[in-house]
Design an enzyme around this catalytic site. Structure first.
Site, PDB file in Angstrom:
ATOM      1  N   ASP A  17     -57.806 -34.737 -20.904  1.00  0.00           N
ATOM      2  CA  ASP A  17     -59.161 -34.925 -21.391  1.00  0.00           C
ATOM      3  C   ASP A  17     -60.030 -35.220 -20.160  1.00  0.00           C
ATOM      4  OD1 ASP A  17     -61.316 -35.592 -23.260  1.00  0.00           O
ATOM      5  OD2 ASP A  17     -60.928 -37.669 -22.669  1.00  0.00           O
ATOM      6  N   ASP A  19     -63.984 -36.770 -20.098  1.00  0.00           N
ATOM      7  CA  ASP A  19     -64.804 -37.976 -20.169  1.00  0.00           C
ATOM      8  C   ASP A  19     -63.984 -39.156 -20.674  1.00  0.00           C
ATOM      9  OD1 ASP A  19     -66.980 -36.531 -19.313  1.00  0.00           O
ATOM     10  OD2 ASP A  19     -67.742 -36.144 -21.327  1.00  0.00           O
TER      11      ASP A  19
END
Length: 219
Positions: A17, A19
């Site tokens: 991932d 952010d």
């Protein structure tokens, strides 16, 4: 006649991932949502609380049900693009060394954001961009659906059982689990339900991630 030895490709793969996992964008997201809320005469704190657990169109439906969702989305995208150009970003400690230490072709990014923003943030923070990047525009179903992580594995030529998902959010953890992958949570003060391992920081997790990518049985 000479024979050439073909080097095998990666046998383990890491899917990150972005952010909250590689880049600290919490303050940026809060500022963007606050600016959007103020434009629409809404309570910034309430809007941000909803936005943390829903996708943008779902957020609009809950906090501004009488407004045109596409117009709301356009305004949000304008604010996000401006933040990429002018906001202050930082990679989490250990991120540059971790990403440059992974073998080429062994890792990917899987994000609910859009590719041009990810590339802008990575350019600002000096992080390398891999060959595979699955963004919001690449899939019809976002996290917690397994579709984003399954697409990343497919593009890497990897089997789900050979993939490690590194996430910070419950929806991302659920997405990786539903894809049949190993899932580790990072940058969270407490374990995330379902994650196979938990690390308080990305920096703490980095040695284990590198060991997984190398195929170490102790990872």
């Amino acid at each position: 006649m000479t024979s050439e030895t073909t080097r095998p490709g990666p046998v383990k793969f890491v899917l990150f991932d972005v952010d909250g996992t590689l880049i600290d964008a919490v303050a940026n997201q809060r500022r963007v949502w606050a600016a959007w809320a103020q434009r629409h005469g809404l309570d910034p704190d309430e809007v941000h609380r909803v936005a943390l657990r829903t996708r943008p169109l779902e957020t609009f439906a809950e906090v501004a049900p009488g407004r045109d969702p596409q117009a709301c989305l356009t305004a949000l995208h304008e604010l996000e693009d401006e933040d990429v150009r002018s906001g202050v970003y930082a990679a989490f400690p250990g991120a540059p060394e971790l990403l440059t230490g992974l073998p080429a072709g062994s890792w990917a990014l899987v994000t609910s954001n859009y590719e041009h923003r990810v590339r802008g943030r990575f350019a600002r923070t000096g992080l390398p961009v891999p060959g595979v990047l699955v963004d919001a525009g690449a899939v019809a179903e976002g996290k917690p659906s397994p579709v984003p992580y399954l697409l990343a594995a497919e593009r890497l030529g990897a089997r789900p059982q050979d993939c490690l998902v590194v996430e910070d959010a419950p929806t991302g953890v659920e997405s990786g689990l539903r894809a049949g992958m190993t899932v580790w949570a990072v940058n969270t003060p407490a374990p995330v339900d379902g994650a196979h391992r938990h690390f308080a920081s990305l920096h703490e997790a980095a040695p284990a991630i590198l060991a997984f990518a190398a195929g170490s049985p102790t990872a």
